[in-house]
Design a protein around this motif. Structure first.
Motif, mmCIF file in Angstrom:
data_model
loop_
_atom_site.group_PDB
_atom_site.id
_atom_site.type_symbol
_atom_site.label_atom_id
_atom_site.label_comp_id
_atom_site.label_asym_id
_atom_site.label_seq_id
_atom_site.Cartn_x
_atom_site.Cartn_y
_atom_site.Cartn_z
ATOM 1 N N ILE A 77 33.117 42.528 40.978
ATOM 2 C CA ILE A 77 32.940 42.964 39.634
ATOM 3 C C ILE A 77 31.607 43.989 39.285
ATOM 4 O O ILE A 77 30.517 43.161 39.429
ATOM 5 N N LYS A 105 35.643 45.898 41.087
ATOM 6 C CA LYS A 105 36.919 46.439 39.281
ATOM 7 C C LYS A 105 35.621 46.598 38.922
ATOM 8 O O LYS A 105 34.619 45.738 38.870
ATOM 9 N N VAL A 107 34.205 46.961 34.853
ATOM 10 C CA VAL A 107 34.074 46.378 33.248
ATOM 11 C C VAL A 107 33.016 47.463 32.395
ATOM 12 O O VAL A 107 31.828 47.361 32.369
ATOM 13 N N ILE A 122 40.738 54.021 31.122
ATOM 14 C CA ILE A 122 41.360 53.463 31.956
ATOM 15 C C ILE A 122 42.017 53.944 33.322
ATOM 16 O O ILE A 122 42.386 53.523 34.040
ATOM 17 N N GLY A 125 40.203 54.168 35.934
ATOM 18 C CA GLY A 125 40.485 53.460 37.336
ATOM 19 C C GLY A 125 39.377 51.971 36.278
ATOM 20 O O GLY A 125 39.438 51.147 37.065
ATOM 21 N N VAL A 126 38.851 52.495 35.396
ATOM 22 C CA VAL A 126 38.339 50.458 34.708
ATOM 23 C C VAL A 126 39.030 49.651 34.333
ATOM 24 O O VAL A 126 40.184 49.952 33.872
ATOM 25 N N SER A 127 38.809 49.253 35.110
ATOM 26 C CA SER A 127 39.695 47.894 34.876
ATOM 27 C C SER A 127 39.732 47.146 33.613
ATOM 28 O O SER A 127 40.509 47.047 32.378
ATOM 29 N N GLU A 128 38.399 47.076 32.151
ATOM 30 C CA GLU A 128 38.923 46.654 30.876
ATOM 31 C C GLU A 128 37.888 47.883 29.992
ATOM 32 O O GLU A 128 36.532 47.749 31.157
ATOM 33 N N THR A 142 38.559 37.646 29.974
ATOM 34 C CA THR A 142 38.674 39.654 30.734
ATOM 35 C C THR A 142 38.304 39.250 31.972
ATOM 36 O O THR A 142 38.900 40.195 33.127
ATOM 37 N N GLU A 145 40.780 37.363 33.779
ATOM 38 C CA GLU A 145 42.278 38.055 33.912
ATOM 39 C C GLU A 145 42.170 39.178 34.871
ATOM 40 O O GLU A 145 43.217 39.520 35.505
ATOM 41 N N LEU A 146 40.796 39.154 35.704
ATOM 42 C CA LEU A 146 41.072 40.222 36.847
ATOM 43 C C LEU A 146 41.494 39.514 37.565
ATOM 44 O O LEU A 146 42.533 40.665 38.812
ATOM 45 N N TYR A 147 41.416 38.346 38.284
ATOM 46 C CA TYR A 147 42.233 37.683 38.912
ATOM 47 C C TYR A 147 43.522 37.259 39.071
ATOM 48 O O TYR A 147 43.297 36.027 40.024
#
Length: 422
Positions: A77, A105, A107, A122, A125-128, A142, A145-147
């Motif tokens: 991350i 990932k 953020v 988004i 490809g940005v996760s959040e 946050t 929830e990535l995993y």
């Protein structure tokens, strides 16, 4: 006992508070640009849910991230804070993508509430995208929830119960609370007896299973959901037991992480897990207590319990700043001829409320223990039985939610009565 499906887990968890899952063993690197966000990320990294993660925080923002990973592998991350214009951020992200590993990932933390920017991030490809200032729990949610897969978002609640000292009845409180959660709140529950050498859960539930927690802990390489299902002993429709062998053929020298795999499996498959934690102090006990979603300290109204309970509560406040404090249950209150510290004074000294004060009743508790029954099975209308229902409701958040609904309905009901009268 068959472990519930994801749908059952979601339905059972709906009545309680949200549970944020601990992160798995991942690496995280944050690049901040302002002291406030750096301090917020430090608070995130210090939270108990980040125990398995390896995190590093530094200043410099997206530019520093691009330079850092030109010739180095990227972590699982990357957290980037940006104060620059959107075009500059996009350019830095494109440069970072050239050296970013496929599984990484990203953020982004920004300072503007821009829907178009969010969509652009988004799409790239940005996760959040989070907006500062940050709340610690929002960042933890946050990252978690990535995993966590969408069907497993509603995770089981772990309730750890231990005694401020030996002999205060913590096991009895744990077992009856688990029974109340399963019976009165209709939530699938597992009681885990962690007192491997001397545990009494099997006796209290009148069970003598051939296998139990020893098989789960001492052979972790074999542990999976299928084996766990076989190890559970059914006590009722909604309640299962992971019993202790209560044998002295081996010493119990567990590593600090010995329970991790077991608790992860239970959390992913059962709405409520009640841990009966023995009164001892070792690395695995400390980790288990501080890592639970709810921590319950059982004490008697006397001086040694007061001192030890204060130590527990102070430790929980320091180690779990983003969680509710440890809950306090006073047991065996009103024992004849015993000088006692009044409940109000006990609570005032500790700076916390007493969740429940359970009256001393040797006849009732002795009968239940000797018969292998729960208190409500022996005397359903007793004060002790009502206390366990209250504790169960408070620990799961369900009773509080129902009471809140009643309060909202009261004004409407009074209006209807007034209209009917007129």
């Amino acid at each position: 006992m068959t472990l519930p499906e994801a749908g059952e887990l979601q339905a059972a968890a709906a009545g309680g508070e949200e549970i944020i899952a601990p992160l798995p063993r991942v690496t995280l690197q944050a690049f901040c640009e302002t002291p406030a966000v750096a301090a917020a990320m430090q608070a995130v990294v210090a939270d108990r849910r980040m125990d398995k993660a390896h995190a590093r925080i530094q200043m410099g923002g997206p530019v520093a991230a691009v330079e850092a990973f030109r010739a180095s592998p990227t972590p699982n991350i990357i957290v980037l804070e940006t104060v620059s214009a959107p075009a500059t951020l996009i350019a830095n992200l494109e440069a970072l993508s050239e050296s970013c590993d496929s599984g990484t990932k990203v953020v982004v933390i920004g300072h503007v509430n821009d829907v178009q920017l969010y969509r652009d991030l988004i799409r790239r490809g940005v996760s959040e995208y989070l907006i500062a200032p940050l709340e610690t729990l929002d960042v933890l949610r946050t990252l978690s929830e990535l995993y966590v897969s969408p069907e497993a978002r509603h995770l089981g609640r772990i309730i750890a119960v231990t005694g401020a000292k030996g002999g205060v009845g913590a096991s009895t409180i744990a077992h009856n609370t688990a029974w109340a959660i399963a019976r009165n709140l209709d939530a699938s529950t597992v009681i885990v007896d962690l007192d491997i050498a001397f545990g009494t859960a099997g006796l209290n539930f009148n069970q003598d299973p051939p296998q139990g927690i020893a098989e789960a802990i001492f052979a972790p390489e074999r542990l999976d959901s299928a084996l766990l299902d076989r190890l559970l002993s059914r006590c009722s429709d909604n309640l299962a037991l992971l019993a202790a062998p209560a044998m002295l053929d081996r010493t119990i020298d567990l590593s600090e992480t010995a329970l991790e795999q077991l608790l992860d499996l239970l959390r992913a498959s059962v709405p409520c897990i009640v841990l009966d934690v023995p009164h001892q102090w070792s690395a695995w006990v400390k980790r288990t207590l501080l890592g639970a979603d709810e921590l319950v300290i059982v004490a008697e109204p006397e001086l040694a319990s007061l001192r030890n309970a204060k130590n527990f509560i102070d430790l929980a406040r320091a180690a779990r700043p983003n969680d509710a404090g440890a809950r306090l249950v006073l047991n065996q209150v009103g024992m004849p001829k015993r000088p006692e510290i009044p409940t109000a004074e006990f609570a005032k000294t500790l700076g916390t409320e007493v969740l429940s004060a359970i009256p001393f009743d040797a006849q009732l508790f002795g009968t239940a223990a000797n018969n292998g029954q729960m208190i409500a099975e022996v005397q359903a209308g007793s004060k002790a039985s009502e206390a366990f229902t209250q504790i169960a409701s408070a620990l799961t958040g369900r009773g509080e939610a129902r009471r809140g609904k009643r309060r909202l309905l009261e004004p409407l009901v009074s209006k209807l009565k007034r209209r009917k009268a007129s």
